[in-house]
Design an enzyme around this catalytic site. Structure first.
Site, PDB file in Angstrom:
ATOM      1  CD1 TRP A  33      37.789  38.281  39.367  1.00  0.00           C
ATOM      2  CD2 TRP A  33      36.413  36.977  38.163  1.00  0.00           C
ATOM      3  NE1 TRP A  33      38.340  37.025  39.323  1.00  0.00           N
ATOM      4  CE2 TRP A  33      37.532  36.200  38.580  1.00  0.00           C
ATOM      5  CE3 TRP A  33      35.432  36.356  37.393  1.00  0.00           C
ATOM      6  CZ2 TRP A  33      37.677  34.843  38.257  1.00  0.00           C
ATOM      7  CZ3 TRP A  33      35.567  35.008  37.059  1.00  0.00           C
ATOM      8  CH2 TRP A  33      36.678  34.268  37.494  1.00  0.00           C
ATOM      9  CD  GLU A  78      40.776  26.414  38.721  1.00  0.00           C
ATOM     10  OE1 GLU A  78      40.239  26.397  39.845  1.00  0.00           O
ATOM     11  OE2 GLU A  78      41.822  27.032  38.485  1.00  0.00           O
ATOM     12  CD  GLU A 115      41.228  28.485  43.714  1.00  0.00           C
ATOM     13  OE1 GLU A 115      41.035  27.846  42.669  1.00  0.00           O
ATOM     14  OE2 GLU A 115      42.271  29.132  43.940  1.00  0.00           O
ATOM     15  CG  HIS A 118      39.173  30.233  39.364  1.00  0.00           C
ATOM     16  ND1 HIS A 118      40.268  29.949  40.163  1.00  0.00           N
ATOM     17  CD2 HIS A 118      38.897  31.550  39.577  1.00  0.00           C
ATOM     18  CE1 HIS A 118      40.628  31.040  40.808  1.00  0.00           C
ATOM     19  NE2 HIS A 118      39.821  32.019  40.479  1.00  0.00           N
ATOM     20  CD  GLU A 168      45.746  28.302  45.253  1.00  0.00           C
ATOM     21  OE1 GLU A 168      45.562  28.619  44.059  1.00  0.00           O
ATOM     22  OE2 GLU A 168      44.811  28.143  46.046  1.00  0.00           O
ATOM     23  CB  THR A 171      46.637  26.814  39.364  1.00  0.00           C
ATOM     24  OG1 THR A 171      46.827  27.450  40.635  1.00  0.00           O
ATOM     25  CG2 THR A 171      46.339  25.351  39.587  1.00  0.00           C
ATOM     26  CG  ASP A 200      40.872  35.222  41.507  1.00  0.00           C
ATOM     27  OD1 ASP A 200      41.064  36.427  41.745  1.00  0.00           O
ATOM     28  OD2 ASP A 200      39.769  34.755  41.162  1.00  0.00           O
ATOM     29  CD  GLU A 201      44.185  29.436  40.802  1.00  0.00           C
ATOM     30  OE1 GLU A 201      44.438  29.245  42.008  1.00  0.00           O
ATOM     31  OE2 GLU A 201      43.321  28.778  40.192  1.00  0.00           O
ATOM     32  CG  HIS A 204      43.789  31.972  46.216  1.00  0.00           C
ATOM     33  ND1 HIS A 204      42.875  31.401  45.344  1.00  0.00           N
ATOM     34  CD2 HIS A 204      43.144  33.034  46.779  1.00  0.00           C
ATOM     35  CE1 HIS A 204      41.748  32.085  45.391  1.00  0.00           C
ATOM     36  NE2 HIS A 204      41.887  33.081  46.246  1.00  0.00           N
TER      37      HIS A 204
END
Length: 333
Positions: A33, A78, A115, A118, A168, A171, A200-201, A204
């Site tokens: 995305w 971020e 990252e 974000h 990670e 977050t 995503d976090e 990771h």
């Protein structure tokens, strides 16, 4: 062999797996995305674009003051990404120079690229919302990047991977909770945006936890000592130097943390929960062939969550909101 040389040797040994780990935990750029997927389309007609912006601004009025403080703080954290990339590029075993760089530097660059989206999407959303003072936010962001940070890991890959595994997941929790509050207040666009960031976090987090898993298999005692060191000194949040315009370094961080705790986005209990999750994830109670020193470190870690939960229960959070320069006073309906 010195500890530094041993860590470098382990990083070089594990580097052969980095390409496979990137394929497992990172998403190809053409598939992932992008911020524009969640923002008004500026290429459409003026009428359609401004209708979407108007909707964002109207829904923003439904969200409480403390919520905006936390969203701004999350976005600034971020946006300070250059600090994190430059720090990780200096970690022992990460080589960004010779022959175009090694596998670990390739990981850091591609992780950074993911990252980066974000802060980008949150920044644009906040700008359109009409609820925040972007000039003050930009000043804070520039200060945070200029001030840098010191997370107590030095160039040690073991300590740094404990830190990133922890951070990670922290977050993930923060963005996920923000998404739930936004959804509860009828803001589906913002909820979906924060939800996908949290996804995503979590990916990771799994990646960095996997790195630590692999180190435990080849250097269990020193990996245990690094885990012990990081938890004994406590994990420093990446925005710990947060400040507003005209203020001294780190003066805004405590009030930001209090705000996040007050609305339940990230609490002292969450900190202990993450510690327990890492202990369980790495199954440190089952690790064998530890030195006597590492055995003592494990004992300390196994007992630490219970002690920290007791401390978390006694913590008192100020009930009144602190007036940040970032956010306009609460709107009166």
């Amino acid at each position: 062999m010195s500890l530094k040389n041993k860590r470098l040797e382990v990083m070089q040994f594990l580097e052969k797996d980095v390409d496979a780990l990137m394929e497992k935990y990172l998403i190809p750029i053409d598939s992932i995305w992008q911020p524009t997927d969640f923002l008004p389309n500026s290429e459409t007609t003026d009428e359609a674009f401004f209708e979407e912006v108007k909707e964002i601004r109207e829904l923003a009025k439904e969200l409480p003051y403390d919520f905006w403080v936390v969203l701004v703080g999350d976005m600034i954290t971020e946006e300070a990404l250059p600090t994190y990339e430059s720090w990780l590029m200096e970690v022992e075993g990460v080589n960004q120079v010779d022959g175009g760089g090694n596998g670990w530097s390739k990981w850091v660059k591609q992780w950074t690229a993911e990252e980066n989206r974000h802060g980008d999407v949150l920044n644009k959303y906040l700008y359109l919302s009409g609820r925040v003072n972007m000039k003050e936010i930009e000043i804070t962001t520039q200060h945070l990047i200029a001030d840098g940070f010191d997370i107590g890991t030095d160039r040690d890959p073991y300590k740094n991977f404990v830190y990133t595994s922890f951070q990670e997941l922290a977050t993930y929790i923060s963005h996920n909770r923000v998404a739930k509050i936004a959804r509860k207040n009828g803001n589906k666009r913002l909820a979906k945006m924060c939800q996908i960031i949290s996804g995503d976090e979590m990916r990771h987090h799994h990646a960095y936890s996997d790195f630590v898993d692999r180190i435990f298999k080849v250097d269990p005692s020193q990996m245990m000592m690094a885990f012990h060191y990081m938890m004994k000194q406590k994990i420093t949040m990446p925005a710990h130097f947060l400040r507003e315009s005209g203020d001294k370094i780190s003066t805004a961080f405590e009030e930001f943390s209090n705000t996040a705790q007050r609305i339940g986005v990230y609490t002292s209990t969450d900190y202990v929960d993450i510690l327990q999750k890492l202990i369980d994830r790495w199954e440190i109670d089952k690790i064998t062939n530890l030195t006597d020193e590492a055995e003592k470190a494990r004992d300390y870690l196994m007992k630490l969550p219970a002690r920290m939960y007791r401390l978390a229960e006694r913590m008192k959070i100020p009930e009144n909101s602190y007036q940040f320069k970032w956010v306009e006073p609460a709107l009166i309906k």
